[in-house]
Write a protein that holds these residues in place. Structure first.
Motif, PDB file in Angstrom:
ATOM      1  N   TRP A  40       0.813  -1.221   0.000  1.00 38.77           N
ATOM      2  CA  TRP A  40       0.000   0.000   0.000  1.00 38.77           C
ATOM      3  C   TRP A  40       0.845   1.269   0.000  1.00 38.77           C
ATOM      4  CZ3 TRP A  40      -5.249   0.257  -0.560  1.00 38.77           C
ATOM      5  CH2 TRP A  40      -5.949  -0.944  -0.469  1.00 38.77           C
ATOM      6  N   ASP A  85       0.778   7.259  -0.467  1.00 39.81           N
ATOM      7  CA  ASP A  85       0.485   6.654   0.828  1.00 39.81           C
ATOM      8  C   ASP A  85       1.745   6.036   1.404  1.00 39.81           C
ATOM      9  OD1 ASP A  85      -2.275   7.216   0.923  1.00 39.81           O
ATOM     10  OD2 ASP A  85      -2.748   5.463  -0.293  1.00 39.81           O
ATOM     11  N   LEU A  93      -1.944   3.542   7.863  1.00 43.34           N
ATOM     12  CA  LEU A  93      -1.458   4.223   6.668  1.00 43.34           C
ATOM     13  C   LEU A  93      -1.716   5.716   6.787  1.00 43.34           C
ATOM     14  CD1 LEU A  93      -2.261   3.196   2.996  1.00 43.34           C
ATOM     15  CD2 LEU A  93      -3.109   5.386   3.850  1.00 43.34           C
ATOM     16  N   LEU A 133      -5.895  -0.974   7.759  1.00 52.50           N
ATOM     17  CA  LEU A 133      -6.120  -2.170   6.959  1.00 52.50           C
ATOM     18  C   LEU A 133      -7.051  -3.118   7.705  1.00 52.50           C
ATOM     19  CD1 LEU A 133      -2.640  -2.977   5.380  1.00 52.50           C
ATOM     20  CD2 LEU A 133      -4.673  -2.063   4.245  1.00 52.50           C
ATOM     21  N   THR A 137      -5.902  -6.686   2.074  1.00 52.01           N
ATOM     22  CA  THR A 137      -6.253  -6.115   0.771  1.00 52.01           C
ATOM     23  C   THR A 137      -7.382  -5.090   0.820  1.00 52.01           C
ATOM     24  OG1 THR A 137      -7.707  -8.021   0.409  1.00 52.01           O
ATOM     25  CG2 THR A 137      -5.471  -8.135  -0.523  1.00 52.01           C
ATOM     26  N   LEU A 139      -8.776  -1.458   2.748  1.00 50.59           N
ATOM     27  CA  LEU A 139      -8.439  -0.320   3.591  1.00 50.59           C
ATOM     28  C   LEU A 139      -9.685   0.491   3.911  1.00 50.59           C
ATOM     29  CD1 LEU A 139      -5.963   1.534   4.627  1.00 50.59           C
ATOM     30  CD2 LEU A 139      -6.382   2.826   2.523  1.00 50.59           C
ATOM     31  N   ALA A 177      -8.024  -3.961  -2.996  1.00 49.86           N
ATOM     32  CA  ALA A 177      -7.183  -4.396  -4.109  1.00 49.86           C
ATOM     33  C   ALA A 177      -7.907  -5.450  -4.931  1.00 49.86           C
ATOM     34  CB  ALA A 177      -5.866  -4.958  -3.582  1.00 49.86           C
ATOM     35  N   THR A 183      -6.699  -0.935  -7.515  1.00 51.12           N
ATOM     36  CA  THR A 183      -7.668  -0.932  -6.418  1.00 51.12           C
ATOM     37  C   THR A 183      -8.946  -0.246  -6.873  1.00 51.12           C
ATOM     38  OG1 THR A 183      -6.967   1.200  -5.484  1.00 51.12           O
ATOM     39  CG2 THR A 183      -5.842  -0.788  -4.681  1.00 51.12           C
ATOM     40  N   ARG A 228      -1.632   1.646  -8.549  1.00 52.01           N
ATOM     41  CA  ARG A 228      -0.595   1.859  -7.544  1.00 52.01           C
ATOM     42  C   ARG A 228       0.739   1.322  -8.067  1.00 52.01           C
ATOM     43  NH1 ARG A 228      -1.757   3.229  -2.439  1.00 52.01           N
ATOM     44  NH2 ARG A 228      -3.933   3.787  -2.049  1.00 52.01           N
ATOM     45  N   ALA A 231       2.902  -1.735  -6.260  1.00 44.93           N
ATOM     46  CA  ALA A 231       2.071  -2.440  -5.295  1.00 44.93           C
ATOM     47  C   ALA A 231       2.313  -3.946  -5.314  1.00 44.93           C
ATOM     48  CB  ALA A 231       0.596  -2.167  -5.566  1.00 44.93           C
TER      49      ALA A 231
END
Length: 434
Positions: A40, A85, A93, A133, A137, A139, A177, A183, A228, A231
């Protein structure tokens, strides 16, 4: 005008659902996401589509006690975003983001040959977010920051101007994700702009500041996809995704917020249409339902009851008149697709009923109340936090049947009518029985 905006809102919900499912199918072709391998931390870029409503409050420093809250508008928008992030711990995060949006959230007035509209055209937000989290996977996050918006007044009478307002936004969302780099997120924002006290001067009407004050707030929801960078280079997660079977009965509840827009029509007044009279507020909800897990897909039905504080208010010296949106219920069906082991993206639709109450301060009290049937469409993300509990973020667009006030005022039928629509978002939790 109202029908066009409403159609766009309905279309948005359908397009959002199709987009979610399409990206999910694309994810099946790409390398599947591994719970222990998603990173992430890093830079991301993304795009989204959304819908929402705003409410404008009008007041004057020179007429104390007189204000109208509010003038409402609704519509859709598109957004591009970029951000960064950083995972400060295995589950927490912190990040920053900047996005730009273009849309048509609009208030309109048609009287005979005269047409006018106030539209949100383009703007940007810059802010920070903090996330946790829920699974490796998925958030959950909150956010806040600075917001800037351009507005435009258009008429067919050769008169128009634009202005800008700045303020702040707060909100939150769920992001999950769907493969090694992509994501999807659902996100709600409440935006409050600072008081605009020189609007008449900007319109070319000589007047002192404070002659007309404009305070604007906005409720929006979007579905967005982000890419991302890096990632796929994540390390092993220090916790596991909960095992969850979506089949079963559940009970749940939620808290949310939103805005209402009432379209008023007065045919004897040169066919006048005003979209619209706006209100905003918070809501609470209880629900029961049943889902069935078909493998990659989940389908179910749900019944909910809610109480809302969405209100339009006219303050006058010595009292006030309120149009309250209080209690109601929905009977909905939904179909969803699993984004990963624990998270479901879904669309919903069904029947809605709402009670309205027009009242004034004492000694007048209640003026008229009524119930209205309609429909709701929407969607959201829902993720498992244990083998029995899920959390979700959901958007609904609701539209209700026309109410004819003519007989209450001793007028011929269809002399004055109102039709309401809602844009609401709720964060909810459900407990599923094994």
């Amino acid at each position: 005008m109202f029908l066009r905006v409403s159609a766009k809102s309905i279309l948005l919900s359908a397009v959002s659902a199709v987009a979610i499912m399409s990206v999910a199918h694309a994810a099946d072709v790409v390398q599947p996401v591994e719970a222990s391998g998603f990173n992430w931390s890093g830079v991301y870029v993304g795009f989204g589509i959304g819908a929402g409503a705003n409410s404008h409050k009008l007041s004057s420093d020179f007429i104390p006690g007189l204000s109208l809250d509010g003038i409402g508008g609704e519509g859709v928008y598109g957004e591009l975003t970029a951000g960064y992030d950083y995972m400060v711990s295995p589950r927490f995060l912190l990040g920053g983001l900047v996005d730009v949006h273009v849309g048509n959230i609009e208030t309109s007035l048609d009287v005979g040959p005269f047409d006018a509209s106030i539209q949100e055209t383009y703007g940007f937000d810059a802010g920070l977010r903090a996330g946790y989290l829920i699974t490796p996977t998925t958030l959950g996050y909150v956010m806040g920051g600075y917001s800037w918006q351009k507005y435009k007044l258009d008429t067919n009478a050769g008169f128009g101007f634009d202005w800008d307002q700045s303020g702040y936004f707060v909100g939150g969302g769920l992001e999950t994700a769907i493969n090694s780099n992509w994501t999807i997120k659902t996100e709600y924002r409440y935006t409050r702009f600072g008081t605009k006290d020189d609007l008449l001067s900007e319109a070319g009407i000589p007047s002192p500041d404070g002659a007309l004050n404009l305070d604007t707030s906005r409720h929006t929801f979007q579905v967005a996809a982000s890419y991302r960078f890096g990632a796929q280079n994540g390390a092993a997660a220090s916790f596991e995704t909960p095992a969850y079977n979506w089949t079963g009965f559940y009970i749940g509840g939620g808290l949310g917020a939103g805005a209402s827009v009432h379209q008023l029509e007065i045919p004897p007044l040169l066919g006048a249409k005003f979209n619209g009279l706006g209100g905003e507020g918070v809501l609470g909800e209880l629900n029961v339902g049943y889902d069935h897990d078909f493998g990659s897909w989940v389908a179910g039905v749900m019944v909910d009851a809610r109480y809302s504080g969405m209100t339009s208010q006219l303050d006058i010296p010595g009292g006030s008149i309120n149009l309250d949106t209080d209690y109601g219920f929905d009977v909905l069906g939904r179909v969803g697709m699993k984004m990963n082991e624990s998270t479901l993206a879904y669309a919903l639709a069904g029947y809605s009923w709402q009670h309205f109450d027009l009242n004034a301060s004492d000694p007048v009290g209640d003026i008229i109340d009524w119930g209205s049937s309609g429909f709701s469409v929407g969607g959201g993300l829902e993720t498992a936090v244990s083998s029995n509990v899920t959390l979700g973020l959901e958007y609904r667009y609701s539209q209700f049947a026309k109410k004819d006030f003519s007989s209450d005022l001793g007028l011929p039928d269809d002399s004055i009518t109102s039709k309401a629509s809602f844009h609401t978002v709720r964060v909810g939790a459900k407990y599923k029985f094994n």
